[in-house]
Design an enzyme around this catalytic site. Structure first.
Site, PDB file in Angstrom:
ATOM      1  N   SER A   1      -9.390  -0.845   7.271  1.00  0.00           N
ATOM      2  CA  SER A   1      -9.142  -0.060   5.603  1.00  0.00           C
ATOM      3  C   SER A   1      -7.991  -1.684   5.631  1.00  0.00           C
ATOM      4  O   SER A   1      -7.651  -1.428   3.744  1.00  0.00           O
ATOM      5  CB  SER A   1      -8.136   0.762   6.102  1.00  0.00           C
TER       6      SER A   1
ATOM      7  N   SER B   1      -9.497   1.657   2.891  1.00  0.00           N
ATOM      8  CA  SER B   1      -8.572   2.640   1.850  1.00  0.00           C
ATOM      9  C   SER B   1      -7.862   1.149   1.427  1.00  0.00           C
ATOM     10  O   SER B   1      -7.020   1.841   0.341  1.00  0.00           O
ATOM     11  CB  SER B   1      -8.121   3.587   3.060  1.00  0.00           C
TER      12      SER B   1
ATOM     13  N   LYS C   1       1.250  -1.272  -0.282  1.00  0.00           N
ATOM     14  CA  LYS C   1      -0.242   0.012   0.090  1.00  0.00           C
ATOM     15  C   LYS C   1       1.261   1.641   0.048  1.00  0.00           C
ATOM     16  O   LYS C   1       1.161   1.046   0.467  1.00  0.00           O
ATOM     17  CB  LYS C   1      -1.012  -0.135   1.139  1.00  0.00           C
TER      18      LYS C   1
HETATM   19  N1  GLN Z   1     -12.919   4.197   6.369  1.00  0.00           N
HETATM   20  C1  GLN Z   1     -12.377   4.274   7.740  1.00  0.00           C
HETATM   21  C2  GLN Z   1     -12.365   5.945   7.602  1.00  0.00           C
HETATM   22  O1  GLN Z   1     -12.495   6.417   6.697  1.00  0.00           O
HETATM   23  C3  GLN Z   1     -11.183   3.602   8.199  1.00  0.00           C
HETATM   24  C4  GLN Z   1      -9.926   3.995   6.792  1.00  0.00           C
HETATM   25  C5  GLN Z   1      -8.828   2.868   7.769  1.00  0.00           C
HETATM   26  O2  GLN Z   1      -9.373   1.669   8.804  1.00  0.00           O
HETATM   27  N2  GLN Z   1      -7.691   3.915   7.079  1.00  0.00           N
HETATM   28  O3  GLN Z   1     -11.354   6.381   8.032  1.00  0.00           O
END
Ligand code: GLN
Length: 486
Positions: free
Chosen positions: A177, A153, A78
């Site tokens: 995410s 994400s 990532k």
């Molecule tokens: N969807 C969550 C957020 O927008 C989690 C994102 C993540 O785990 N990086 O914060």
């Protein structure tokens, strides 16, 4: 021999170690697959084809090294992880072209274990999102249905693993995410216990929540990657000294007799789509058949989880993102005429809409007049949520929950209303507030959409071994997942 990319990570690791296939052939197979699928998916932000091939050839000249547990295995990362030999952008314009001077600790560990990096995967900007639509460089699409999101994400990582562009990827999980995109793309995602994996070189979003972990096609593959990236790191004061375990041995199916698995009623009540409920409940029968006892439990503060998570995550983000000032990293506005304008113009032009929204809200909840009402209250509720989980995990070895209320949604379905997007995280955010480990794995395809449905297990602190054992047992009972029709 099959198409090389259809092997699992553990299988290809064995074939490479035995000299049955060369590192170059394996790397080339992945690169060919990337070339064929990228025009449709856009899972990658940077592909390091010549570099990866060169590394593979150099490794082949020396031959397999038994000391390197990932000798010749191609992976993707990532783009939130610092890599000295590739750009690291967090899918943000503000870091476009940025090359870190060092590797993240987990990246260095993978390199040392002999992994070959194919490139960096797409993500929501600074890991803020649930669909990978917040990338400044365009969305990634779901390999099961190009009209749907891969989740987020870590959507690029999930898509690259599901589409067999690589044998595994490392994602990060601040509020789901790793687990949610894994569920949307029909793969396995493991969020280790907070502190299990070093955060050094993981570009910070919510520092008390962030944790990196494996995204793979099988449970055993996740165990193998975890064993390489876990462990204490003097460069991260929050990393734990807890010894690592033989997770690959743990990730074998077997009898679950004597194991109590809690079903939190707040997670299995309303709000779950019919196909997600029907598909995930198949796992109950699999668990019972292998001897586990399923018991109802309650985690009563769940209704406050989304509000609590978003206050804490945004507060921490607003502080962490203060470092992008147009002076030290990345983008500097060409329109600025004085220092103040360097800060404001660079940030306004460099950050995307969602990141700006979160910096504003995070600054607000931390401001003198509102700190007690929002941030402090959220910190207090966070403790209650953790206590709920610890109490439930006192009477049970694990908890079992759906990964997401629905299967992967359509592109643009939730972009107009940020709150709607935040609500999709209802089943994943609590775990990060508690710091406990969790895994999501596919249980099958939904009857209405034909899309993968994922289930989660939450475990006791540092007990990734039980998570892996139970996940491997469900995986074996489920049988092989179909391939995405890409
Ligand atoms: N969807 C969550 C957020 O927008 C989690 C994102 C993540 O785990 N990086 O914060």
């Amino acid at each position: 021999m099959n198409d090389i990319t259809t092997y699992s990570l553990t299988e290809i690791r064995d074939l490479l170690a035995q000299g049955k296939v060369s590192a170059e052939a394996v790397t080339q197979a992945c690169l060919t697959r990337i070339e064929a699928t990228e025009p449709k998916l856009h899972a990658m932000l940077h592909t390091a084809a010549p570099q990866a091939l060169e590394q593979a050839r150099a490794m082949d000249r020396l031959g397999p090294n038994p000391k390197q547990t990932l000798w010749g295995v191609p992976l993707t990362l990532k783009d939130v992880l610092a890599t000295a030999d590739m750009p690291t952008t967090c899918a943000s314009r503000i870091l476009q072209g940025f090359r870190p001077p060092y590797d993240a600790t987990l990246v260095a560990r993978l390199r040392q274990a002999g992994a070959i990096f194919l490139g960096k995967t797409n993500m929501d900007e600074f890991a803020m999102g649930s669909s990978t639509e917040n990338s400044a460089f365009g969305p990634t699409r779901n390999p099961w249905d190009l009209g749907r999101v891969p989740g987020g994400s870590s959507g690029g990582s999930a898509a690259s693993v599901a589409a067999r562009q690589c044998f595994g990827s490392i994602g990060t999980d601040t509020g789901g995410s790793i687990r949610q995109p894994a569920a949307f793309c029909g793969i396995v995602g493991l969020k280790p216990t907070y502190g299990r994996v070093s955060r050094f070189g993981l570009i910070a979003y919510g520092s008390s929540l962030d944790q990196a972990g494996p995204m793979t096609r099988t449970v055993a593959d996740a165990a193998l990657l975890l064993a390489v990236i876990a462990g204490h790191d003097p460069k991260d004061s929050t990393s734990a000294a807890t010894p690592i375990q033989d997770w690959e041995a743990a990730a074998t199916p077997g009898s679950l007799a004597g194991l109590r698995i809690g079903l939190p009623e707040e997670y299995w009540g309303e709000g779950l789509s019919a196909e997600v409920r029907a598909t995930s409940e198949r796992a109950f029968a699999m668990l019972r058949e292998t001897g586990a006892e399923l018991v109802p439990v309650t985690v009563p503060h769940t209704p406050y989880a989304i509000a609590t998570y978003y206050i804490i995550a945004m507060a921490e983000a607003s502080s962490n993102l203060a470092r992008y000032d147009g002076v030290r990293y990345g983008y500097r506005s060409p329109h600025a005429k004085n220092l103040h304008e360097v800060f404001t113009f660079s940030r306004s032009e460099g950050f995307g809409e969602e990141v700006i929204r979160r910096i504003l809200l995070g600054t607000y909840v931390l401001s003198a007049g509102y700190y007690d009402a929002y941030y402090k209250k959220a910190a207090q509720v966070r403790r209650r949520i953790r206590e709920d989980f610890l109490a439930a995990l006192d009477s049970c070895h694990l908890l079992c929950a759906p990964a997401c209320p629905t299967v992967a949604f359509r592109l643009d379905e939730n972009t107009a209303d940020p709150l709607q997007m935040y609500l999709t995280d209802i089943f994943t955010v609590s775990l990060n507030l508690t710091g406990l480990p969790g895994i999501s794995l596919p249980v099958g395809l939904g009857a209405d959409s034909g899309m993968p449905v994922g289930i989660q297990f939450f475990g006791r602190s540092m007990d990734e071994a039980t998570l892996l054992r139970v996940a491997a047992t469900v995986e074996a009972a489920r049988g092989p997942m179909p391939e995405p029709p890409l």
